[in-house]
Structure formats: structure tokens, C-alpha cells
Design an enzyme around this catalytic site. Structure first.
Site, PDB file in Angstrom:
ATOM      1  N   PHE A   1      -3.106 -10.378  -0.265  1.00  0.00           N
ATOM      2  CA  PHE A   1      -4.035  -9.450  -0.915  1.00  0.00           C
ATOM      3  C   PHE A   1      -3.241  -8.566  -1.867  1.00  0.00           C
ATOM      4  O   PHE A   1      -2.263  -7.947  -1.474  1.00  0.00           O
ATOM      5  CB  PHE A   1      -4.770  -8.569   0.098  1.00  0.00           C
ATOM      6  CG  PHE A   1      -5.740  -7.621  -0.561  1.00  0.00           C
ATOM      7  CD1 PHE A   1      -6.977  -8.076  -1.005  1.00  0.00           C
ATOM      8  CD2 PHE A   1      -5.400  -6.291  -0.791  1.00  0.00           C
ATOM      9  CE1 PHE A   1      -7.871  -7.213  -1.646  1.00  0.00           C
ATOM     10  CE2 PHE A   1      -6.282  -5.426  -1.426  1.00  0.00           C
ATOM     11  CZ  PHE A   1      -7.518  -5.889  -1.848  1.00  0.00           C
TER      12      PHE A   1
ATOM     13  N   ASP B   1       5.150  -6.764  -3.210  1.00  0.00           N
ATOM     14  CA  ASP B   1       4.018  -5.835  -3.165  1.00  0.00           C
ATOM     15  C   ASP B   1       4.130  -5.011  -1.887  1.00  0.00           C
ATOM     16  O   ASP B   1       3.818  -5.476  -0.793  1.00  0.00           O
ATOM     17  CB  ASP B   1       2.700  -6.621  -3.212  1.00  0.00           C
ATOM     18  CG  ASP B   1       1.480  -5.695  -3.230  1.00  0.00           C
ATOM     19  OD1 ASP B   1       1.653  -4.467  -3.069  1.00  0.00           O
ATOM     20  OD2 ASP B   1       0.355  -6.215  -3.400  1.00  0.00           O
TER      21      ASP B   1
ATOM     22  N   LYS C   1      -0.718   3.167  -1.498  1.00  0.00           N
ATOM     23  CA  LYS C   1      -1.294   3.721  -0.262  1.00  0.00           C
ATOM     24  C   LYS C   1      -0.616   4.979   0.313  1.00  0.00           C
ATOM     25  O   LYS C   1      -1.131   6.067   0.177  1.00  0.00           O
ATOM     26  CB  LYS C   1      -1.386   2.630   0.806  1.00  0.00           C
ATOM     27  CG  LYS C   1      -2.460   1.594   0.473  1.00  0.00           C
ATOM     28  CD  LYS C   1      -2.777   0.702   1.642  1.00  0.00           C
ATOM     29  CE  LYS C   1      -4.033  -0.117   1.414  1.00  0.00           C
ATOM     30  NZ  LYS C   1      -3.836  -1.361   0.663  1.00  0.00           N
TER      31      LYS C   1
HETATM   32  C1  LIG Z   1      -4.369  -2.101  -0.442  1.00  0.00           C
HETATM   33  C2  LIG Z   1      -3.492  -3.054  -1.155  1.00  0.00           C
HETATM   34  C3  LIG Z   1      -3.584  -3.243  -2.548  1.00  0.00           C
HETATM   35  C4  LIG Z   1      -4.650  -2.593  -3.381  1.00  0.00           C
HETATM   36  O1  LIG Z   1      -4.577  -1.206  -3.368  1.00  0.00           O
HETATM   37  P1  LIG Z   1      -5.791  -0.329  -3.972  1.00  0.00           P
HETATM   38  O2  LIG Z   1      -5.247   1.064  -3.956  1.00  0.00           O
HETATM   39  O3  LIG Z   1      -6.955  -0.528  -3.060  1.00  0.00           O
HETATM   40  O4  LIG Z   1      -6.047  -0.835  -5.336  1.00  0.00           O
HETATM   41  C5  LIG Z   1      -2.669  -4.085  -3.141  1.00  0.00           C
HETATM   42  N1  LIG Z   1      -1.727  -4.721  -2.433  1.00  0.00           N
HETATM   43  C6  LIG Z   1      -1.606  -4.558  -1.100  1.00  0.00           C
HETATM   44  C7  LIG Z   1      -0.520  -5.266  -0.369  1.00  0.00           C
HETATM   45  C8  LIG Z   1      -2.495  -3.731  -0.411  1.00  0.00           C
HETATM   46  O5  LIG Z   1      -2.405  -3.607   0.914  1.00  0.00           O
END
Ligand SMILES: *Cc1c(COP(=O)(O)O)cnc(C)c1O
Length: 373
Positions: free
Chosen positions: A124, A209, A238
């Protein structure tokens, strides 16, 4: 718009690891706004930093100098394995967009026709079109096609299969050290090492990421440190602002140089409020990394009697034999907040300041709920 099926409760006050609803009922928060409220609700140090800055200056845009932004970039660079430059965003998906654009621009600048990103199944990376295109789960893409061109997918944790997906135009490999939304699935060391080795051999950028795993969540500032990786680009968001929306894309200097004046931008990104708070978060998280690991281990140990347990630090998943959305609702009624990913995985992302006694308190409730007592 009805994009969220909400649980029927509103919280009106927060304090550390606890939230309070309208009736004054107390809840133990083991999800922290999906790994965001890293230092607990209304952390005194953050409230002070934010209110002090709020009285001074909020926003001037990136047209002007901003020493808080520079300071935060310097701090993040010091944490990185080598000197980094930083682009500030307001969310995870924007950080990933930045990483994708920077990857393409890097190869454009060196005159190589490489633009494809190899990502992994079950990953994701966000909801905007670039990061959505990089996301390896059908359910997020349904109804939104066509997604962007130039993304390939390989099975996660398979140290050989990904090599067959590398094409002449492949520019970088994008991965999560622990797949969060995919069900809290940690990458295997030999898989990560092989990805890194191949990136080096083929001249590909390694993009990690860390939107969910970063800023201390796993017991290291960056989760890649557990495996001594040397990524070219890392995304954060986050936990970085402890609840204030802020994200970042870090890249080692030589890669970051590919962005020239006006190549990328953000109106809000890196404003004074965000940077002031994030600076404090970084400072405070440094002090508690050891506790994050310790309490994380304890949490895993206490969860083991209830199912398969996975995770790193305070990013933990408990795989149940049943769909866990009903369990989440029952836990909510009993005053404990967690969430459910990948259908059967209860996800625990407590504030990083959580203590063993909070784990015990949570387990007591979980035991009652899972054993139906
Ligand atoms: C939550 C998340 C995102 C997206 O973050 P948003 O602030 O909701 O756009 C991208 N990559 C990872 C690994 C995530 O857990």
C-alpha cells in the site's frame, strides 16, 4: 462523501494513551489514529511547541526562507544513513508521489530511458494516482482505471521472483519494510538484502516507503535500519507530526539533485506549524526508541496465545481465524481501540509512549472478547 464506514463513536478529548467520548467514557487507544499520534494524545511538549508557534507565525509558503524547515531537514538527514535532502509534504501519498517523480527525474537527468517502478503485491502506497498505481492490491484500484503506466509487481518476500520483473526501463524498486495495510507483514532479511544487492548491481534506486514504519514505530528511527539497508529514497508521514499533518521525502544528495528549481512543489508542505511540531516529535522519539522495542516485544509475547503474531516494535498484527471487524467492534464497546486490516489481522499501533501496564490492560479486555467471556 461516504468513503468511510465509521464506528459509531466520537472522541472529544485525549490524554496520552487514552481517549474520552461524549459521555466521558475512557478508551485505551492501541491504534493512535493509524500510527499517527506517536507521542500520545495532547502530548504536553507538542502542545507547547504548537501553541507557541501558532502565536508567532503559521505559513508564508515556500517562496521564502524557513529556518524551521531547514532545521527539520537537517535532523532527518542526520538520522539517514548518508547526507540527505528533504522535500516536505502533507501526507503519505504525497511523499510517495514525490519519490516516484524524483526517481523518473533522476534518470531523465542522467540521460537514461528508465522510468518503470517495480513494486510488490499486497503493498500500500497511497490513494492519489501515482501512489495508487504503485499499490499492489486490486481492491484500491477497482473503478479507477486506467492507472499510471510504468508500474510492475512482484510477489513480496520472494527473493528470486522480483528479478524476472526487472525490465530495461526499470528505474527503481519500491517497498515497505513491514507491509502495513497489507496485514502487518514484515519483509524477510534475505529478501531485502537481495533487493538491495540487485538495485546496486543494476543501478536501480531503492525506495523505501516508511510512511507507516518510520519515525520510531518499529523501535528504530527508520525501519530499514533493522537490516542496515542503504536506500536512495525514503518516504515518511504518519507518525512524523504526532497528529499534525506533515510528510517528507528524503533522498541521498546525488539523487535529490535531480530536482531543479520549479520541478516539484507544495503550497502547504513544510509550513511553520508542521515543522515546529515535527522537530519536537523527532527529538522526543529519539529518547524512547529502546522502550518501543521492549514494550513491542512484550506486546507480541502477550498476544501469542491468541493467534499468529507478526511485526516489529510497536507495529504488530495478530492473525485471527475469523474476520476481525466484529472483534474490533466488540473491543470498542469494551473500551479498547484497535483496527482490522487484510480482513483477519488485528492491527496494534499504540502511541510509542505506551507502557507494559497498558498492554496488560488491553490484553485483559482482548482475552474477554476473544474467549467470549
Ligand atoms: C498510510 C500509508 C500511505 C498513505 O498515507 P496517507 O497519509 O494516507 O496519504 C502510504 N504508504 C504507506 C506505507 C502507508 O502506510
Amino acid at each position: 462523501m461516504e468513503t468511510y464506514k465509521r464506528l459509531g463513536v466520537e472522541f472529544v478529548k485525549g490524554e496520552g494513551v487514552y481517549l474520552y467520548d461524549r459521555e466521558g467514557r475512557r478508551y485505551l487507544d492501541f491504534i493512535s489514529g493509524i500510527g499517527v499520534v506517536s507521542l500520545g494524545h495532547c502530548n504536553r511538549v507538542l502542545v507547547e511547541a504548537l501553541t507557541e508557534q501558532a502565536k508567532r507565525l503559521w505559513h508564508t509558503s515556500n517562496l521564502y526562507e524557513n529556518s524551521l524547515q531547514e532545521e527539520l531537514a537537517r535532523r532527518l538527514s542526520e538520522k539517514f544513513w548518508t547526507k540527505a535532502k528533504v522535500f516536505f509534504t502533507n501526507s503519505g501519498t504525497e511523499s510517495v508521489e514525490c519519490a516516484i517523480k524524483l526517481t523518473r527525474k533522476f534518470f531523465y537527468e542522467i540521460g537514461e530511458k528508465r522510468y518503470r517502478i517495480l513494486a510488490f503485491k499486497n503493498s500500500f502506497h497511497g490513494r492519489t494516482f501515482g501512489s495508487l498505481s504503485a499499490t499492489g492490491q486490486e481492491k484500491f484500484k477497482r473503478g479507477f482505471r486506467p492507472t499510471l503506466k510504468g508500474f510492475d509487481f512482484a510477489p513480496f518476500n520472494d527473493k528470486d521472483a522480483f528479478k524476472r520483473k526487472i525490465k530495461r526501463e526499470t528505474a527503481g524498486i519500491l517497498l515497505e519494510v513491514v507491509q502495513g495495510e497489507g496485514g502487518v507483514i514484515p519483509a524477510r532479511e534475505e529478501f531485502l538484502k537481495e533487493v538491495e544487492r540487485v538495485c546496486k548491481e543494476e543501478g536501480l534506486l531503492l525506495i523505501v516507503d516508511e510512511v507507516q514504519t518510520g519515525v520510531g514505530r518499529t523501535g528504530k528511527f527508520f525501519a530499514y535500519e533493522h537490516f542496515n539497508l542503504k536506500p536512495d529514497i525514503v518516504t515518511l508521514a504518519k507518525g512524523l507530526g504526532g497528529g499534525f499533518p506533515v510528510g517528507a521525502c528524503l533522498a541521498r544528495e546525488e539523487v535529490a539533485k535531480a530536482f531543479k528549481i520549479s520541478d516539484h512543489g507544495s503550497t502547504f508542505g513544510g509550513n511553520f506549524l508542521a515543522c515546529k511540531v515535527a522537530l519536537k516529535v523527532v527529538e522526543e522519539v529519539e529518547k524512547i526508541l529502546k522502550e518501543v522495542s521492549e514494550v513491542g516485544e512484550y506486546l507480541k509475547e502477550r498476544l501469542r496465545p491468541y493467534g499468529k503474531v507478526r511485526g516489529l516494535g510497536l507495529m504488530v498484527g495478530l492473525e485471527l481465524r475469523e474476520d476481525c471487524s466484529k472483534v474490533v467492534e466488540r473491543l470498542l464497546r469494551e473500551g479498547v481501540l484497535v483496527n482490522c486490516t487484510a480482513k483477519r489481522v488485528l492491527r496494534f499501533l499504540p502511541p510509542l509512549i505506551v507502557k507494559r501496564e497498558h498492554v496488560d490492560e488491553m490484553i485483559k479486555v482482548l482475552d474477554r472478547v476473544l474467549r467470549g467471556g
